[in-house]
Design a protein around this motif. Structure first.
Motif, PDB file in Angstrom:
ATOM      1  N   VAL A  91      18.530  13.726  16.013  1.00 31.95           N
ATOM      2  CA  VAL A  91      17.912  13.395  17.301  1.00 31.95           C
ATOM      3  C   VAL A  91      18.395  12.007  17.707  1.00 31.95           C
ATOM      4  CG1 VAL A  91      15.752  13.060  18.554  1.00 31.95           C
ATOM      5  CG2 VAL A  91      15.878  14.753  16.707  1.00 31.95           C
ATOM      6  N   GLU A  92      18.878  11.887  18.955  1.00 31.20           N
ATOM      7  CA  GLU A  92      19.362  10.603  19.451  1.00 31.20           C
ATOM      8  C   GLU A  92      18.528  10.184  20.662  1.00 31.20           C
ATOM      9  OE1 GLU A  92      23.655  10.395  19.879  1.00 31.20           O
ATOM     10  OE2 GLU A  92      23.883  11.997  18.406  1.00 31.20           O
ATOM     11  N   VAL A  93      17.920   9.018  20.558  1.00 30.54           N
ATOM     12  CA  VAL A  93      17.078   8.479  21.633  1.00 30.54           C
ATOM     13  C   VAL A  93      17.464   7.029  21.881  1.00 30.54           C
ATOM     14  CG1 VAL A  93      15.132  10.005  21.115  1.00 30.54           C
ATOM     15  CG2 VAL A  93      15.273   7.753  20.012  1.00 30.54           C
ATOM     16  N   SER A  94      16.994   6.476  22.985  1.00 25.34           N
ATOM     17  CA  SER A  94      17.172   5.050  23.256  1.00 25.34           C
ATOM     18  C   SER A  94      15.997   4.284  22.654  1.00 25.34           C
ATOM     19  CB  SER A  94      17.240   4.802  24.758  1.00 25.34           C
ATOM     20  OG  SER A  94      15.965   5.043  25.350  1.00 25.34           O
ATOM     21  N   LYS A  95      16.102   2.965  22.624  1.00 27.36           N
ATOM     22  CA  LYS A  95      14.995   2.151  22.146  1.00 27.36           C
ATOM     23  C   LYS A  95      13.780   2.274  23.059  1.00 27.36           C
ATOM     24  CE  LYS A  95      16.186   0.057  18.282  1.00 27.36           C
ATOM     25  NZ  LYS A  95      15.385   0.187  17.028  1.00 27.36           N
ATOM     26  N   THR A  96      14.021   2.460  24.352  1.00 30.55           N
ATOM     27  CA  THR A  96      12.915   2.664  25.281  1.00 30.55           C
ATOM     28  C   THR A  96      12.198   3.978  24.981  1.00 30.55           C
ATOM     29  OG1 THR A  96      14.008   1.390  27.028  1.00 30.55           O
ATOM     30  CG2 THR A  96      12.284   2.930  27.714  1.00 30.55           C
ATOM     31  N   GLY A 102       6.561   5.958  19.868  1.00 30.31           N
ATOM     32  CA  GLY A 102       5.864   5.250  18.797  1.00 30.31           C
ATOM     33  C   GLY A 102       6.608   5.259  17.484  1.00 30.31           C
ATOM     34  N   ILE A 103       7.941   5.294  17.541  1.00 28.54           N
ATOM     35  CA  ILE A 103       8.756   5.268  16.338  1.00 28.54           C
ATOM     36  C   ILE A 103       9.758   4.124  16.441  1.00 28.54           C
ATOM     37  CG2 ILE A 103       8.515   7.736  15.871  1.00 28.54           C
ATOM     38  CD1 ILE A 103      11.271   8.172  17.136  1.00 28.54           C
ATOM     39  N   ASN A 104      10.428   3.816  15.324  1.00 28.92           N
ATOM     40  CA  ASN A 104      11.381   2.710  15.304  1.00 28.92           C
ATOM     41  C   ASN A 104      12.675   3.140  14.608  1.00 28.92           C
ATOM     42  OD1 ASN A 104      12.445   0.119  15.645  1.00 28.92           O
ATOM     43  ND2 ASN A 104      11.594  -0.605  13.704  1.00 28.92           N
ATOM     44  N   PRO A 105      13.480   3.959  15.277  1.00 32.62           N
ATOM     45  CA  PRO A 105      14.719   4.428  14.657  1.00 32.62           C
ATOM     46  C   PRO A 105      15.776   3.327  14.578  1.00 32.62           C
ATOM     47  CG  PRO A 105      14.592   5.187  16.912  1.00 32.62           C
ATOM     48  CD  PRO A 105      13.291   4.521  16.616  1.00 32.62           C
ATOM     49  N   PRO A 106      16.609   3.356  13.557  1.00 29.95           N
ATOM     50  CA  PRO A 106      17.667   2.353  13.433  1.00 29.95           C
ATOM     51  C   PRO A 106      18.840   2.666  14.347  1.00 29.95           C
ATOM     52  CG  PRO A 106      17.851   3.933  11.647  1.00 29.95           C
ATOM     53  CD  PRO A 106      16.600   4.303  12.423  1.00 29.95           C
ATOM     54  N   VAL A 107      19.628   1.644  14.650  1.00 30.34           N
ATOM     55  CA  VAL A 107      20.883   1.834  15.385  1.00 30.34           C
ATOM     56  C   VAL A 107      21.946   2.246  14.372  1.00 30.34           C
ATOM     57  CG1 VAL A 107      22.645   0.754  16.838  1.00 30.34           C
ATOM     58  CG2 VAL A 107      20.231   0.121  17.116  1.00 30.34           C
ATOM     59  N   ARG A 108      22.449   3.452  14.531  1.00 32.35           N
ATOM     60  CA  ARG A 108      23.365   4.010  13.532  1.00 32.35           C
ATOM     61  C   ARG A 108      24.497   4.786  14.203  1.00 32.35           C
ATOM     62  NH1 ARG A 108      20.369   5.470   8.816  1.00 32.35           N
ATOM     63  NH2 ARG A 108      19.241   3.618   8.072  1.00 32.35           N
ATOM     64  N   SER A 110      26.625   8.237  14.358  1.00 36.48           N
ATOM     65  CA  SER A 110      26.236   9.640  14.216  1.00 36.48           C
ATOM     66  C   SER A 110      26.473  10.113  12.791  1.00 36.48           C
ATOM     67  CB  SER A 110      27.053  10.493  15.186  1.00 36.48           C
ATOM     68  OG  SER A 110      26.704  11.855  15.078  1.00 36.48           O
ATOM     69  N   GLY A 111      25.485  10.829  12.259  1.00 42.28           N
ATOM     70  CA  GLY A 111      25.589  11.376  10.905  1.00 42.28           C
ATOM     71  C   GLY A 111      24.993  10.503   9.829  1.00 42.28           C
ATOM     72  N   ASN A 112      24.740   9.237  10.130  1.00 42.28           N
ATOM     73  CA  ASN A 112      24.156   8.317   9.154  1.00 42.28           C
ATOM     74  C   ASN A 112      22.634   8.341   9.315  1.00 42.28           C
ATOM     75  OD1 ASN A 112      23.475   6.279   7.395  1.00 42.28           O
ATOM     76  ND2 ASN A 112      24.607   4.665   8.469  1.00 42.28           N
ATOM     77  N   LEU A 113      21.992   9.259   8.616  1.00 44.55           N
ATOM     78  CA  LEU A 113      20.571   9.528   8.853  1.00 44.55           C
ATOM     79  C   LEU A 113      19.643   9.069   7.731  1.00 44.55           C
ATOM     80  CD1 LEU A 113      20.920  13.143  10.308  1.00 44.55           C
ATOM     81  CD2 LEU A 113      20.593  11.013  11.578  1.00 44.55           C
ATOM     82  N   LYS A 114      20.178   8.633   6.615  1.00 42.91           N
ATOM     83  CA  LYS A 114      19.326   8.256   5.490  1.00 42.91           C
ATOM     84  C   LYS A 114      18.394   7.126   5.892  1.00 42.91           C
ATOM     85  CE  LYS A 114      19.475   7.080   0.573  1.00 42.91           C
ATOM     86  NZ  LYS A 114      20.357   6.786  -0.596  1.00 42.91           N
ATOM     87  N   GLU A 132      13.561  11.924   8.784  1.00 43.22           N
ATOM     88  CA  GLU A 132      14.779  11.098   8.698  1.00 43.22           C
ATOM     89  C   GLU A 132      15.926  11.741   9.477  1.00 43.22           C
ATOM     90  OE1 GLU A 132      15.815   9.861   4.753  1.00 43.22           O
ATOM     91  OE2 GLU A 132      13.771   9.281   4.258  1.00 43.22           O
ATOM     92  N   LYS A 133      15.657  12.049  10.736  1.00 42.98           N
ATOM     93  CA  LYS A 133      16.659  12.701  11.598  1.00 42.98           C
ATOM     94  C   LYS A 133      16.870  11.955  12.921  1.00 42.98           C
ATOM     95  CE  LYS A 133      16.845  16.332   8.826  1.00 42.98           C
ATOM     96  NZ  LYS A 133      17.982  16.524   7.904  1.00 42.98           N
ATOM     97  N   VAL A 134      16.197  10.819  13.119  1.00 40.72           N
ATOM     98  CA  VAL A 134      16.208  10.182  14.435  1.00 40.72           C
ATOM     99  C   VAL A 134      16.909   8.823  14.385  1.00 40.72           C
ATOM    100  CG1 VAL A 134      14.832   9.545  16.441  1.00 40.72           C
ATOM    101  CG2 VAL A 134      13.946  11.244  14.810  1.00 40.72           C
ATOM    102  N   ILE A 135      17.883   8.643  15.280  1.00 43.14           N
ATOM    103  CA  ILE A 135      18.599   7.378  15.372  1.00 43.14           C
ATOM    104  C   ILE A 135      18.742   6.957  16.833  1.00 43.14           C
ATOM    105  CG2 ILE A 135      19.929   7.762  13.253  1.00 43.14           C
ATOM    106  CD1 ILE A 135      22.350   8.448  15.092  1.00 43.14           C
ATOM    107  N   VAL A 136      19.040   5.681  17.018  1.00 38.95           N
ATOM    108  CA  VAL A 136      19.588   5.186  18.281  1.00 38.95           C
ATOM    109  C   VAL A 136      21.088   5.109  18.054  1.00 38.95           C
ATOM    110  CG1 VAL A 136      19.723   3.250  19.883  1.00 38.95           C
ATOM    111  CG2 VAL A 136      17.518   3.879  18.869  1.00 38.95           C
ATOM    112  N   ALA A 137      21.859   5.865  18.816  1.00 38.00           N
ATOM    113  CA  ALA A 137      23.298   5.947  18.567  1.00 38.00           C
ATOM    114  C   ALA A 137      23.970   4.606  18.820  1.00 38.00           C
ATOM    115  CB  ALA A 137      23.923   7.026  19.437  1.00 38.00           C
TER     116      ALA A 137
END
Length: 208
Positions: A91-96, A102-108, A110-114, A132-137
């Protein structure tokens, strides 16, 4: 003409070529890539994505299927599912978007999900937990091998780029991704697009 003069002329010619070969910028909105298992859990056994339109990168497409993202503080409806299916859901979302969920995904990349963020994905009455599937690309440039040689970059390099528009700015830490399966284009999310007053057709150039 001595060697120094030849090198100077060559560098000027290369600069002229690059100035007339800008990198197109494309904005990537929130979206989901599904594994076959997760897709079947959401849409039914043996389900296959139905194509809505092709995307700029060869073989990639936006499907007609939509899902809902559910976080601890909010939900986002009608999120596009992109195809084809992948080995692992992402899942790819923006920081907004992340703040709204209500989550805080890391900037990663694609494919780096750990140790990335988690949420719930829903489609109709079906629900799955995306652990552990959500990142900010991380902003990146898809690039053909030919263009990579022209720009003097390699796969995995990090560069600075300057957007060419009304509110020009420089983005640092832009990763280069090289493949003969790609079409050269820079991808940013909507937060970054708003920062540079993005308009369709906007270009960028690599600055060193």
């Amino acid at each position: 003409m001595n060697n120094y003069d030849i090198e100077t002329v060559a560098n000027k010619i290369l600069e002229m070529i690059l100035n007339h070969r800008p990198i197109p910028i494309e904005v990537s909105g929130r979206h989901v890539h599904l594994s076959q298992e997760d897709m079947e859990n959401l849409f039914g056994e043996g389900y296959r994505l139905t194509k809505k339109k092709d995307l700029s990168q060869p073989g990639q497409f936006q499907s007609n299927e939509k899902v809902m993202l559910i976080g601890p503080k909010g939900v986002i409806k009608n999120v596009s599912v992109l195809g084809p299916v992948r080995n692992e859901t992402q899942v790819e979302v923006s920081k907004t978007d992340a703040a709204a969920l209500g989550i805080n995904p890391p900037v990663r990349e694609s494919g780096n999900l750990k140790k990335s963020a988690s949420l719930i994905i829903a489609a109709g009455k079906s629900v799955i937990k995306a652990d552990e599937k959500v990142i900010v690309a991380k902003r990146h440039i898809h690039m053909t091998p030919f263009d990579a040689k022209l720009y003097g970059v390699q796969n995995g390099d990090n560069v600075k780029i300057q957007t060419l528009g009304e509110r020009s700015l420089i983005f640092g830490d832009v990763v280069i991704r090289v493949s003969n399966k790609y079409k050269t284009a820079m991808h940013i999310d909507f937060d970054e697009a708003n920062a540079c007053c993005y308009l369709k057709g906007m270009n960028a150039k690599i600055v060193k």
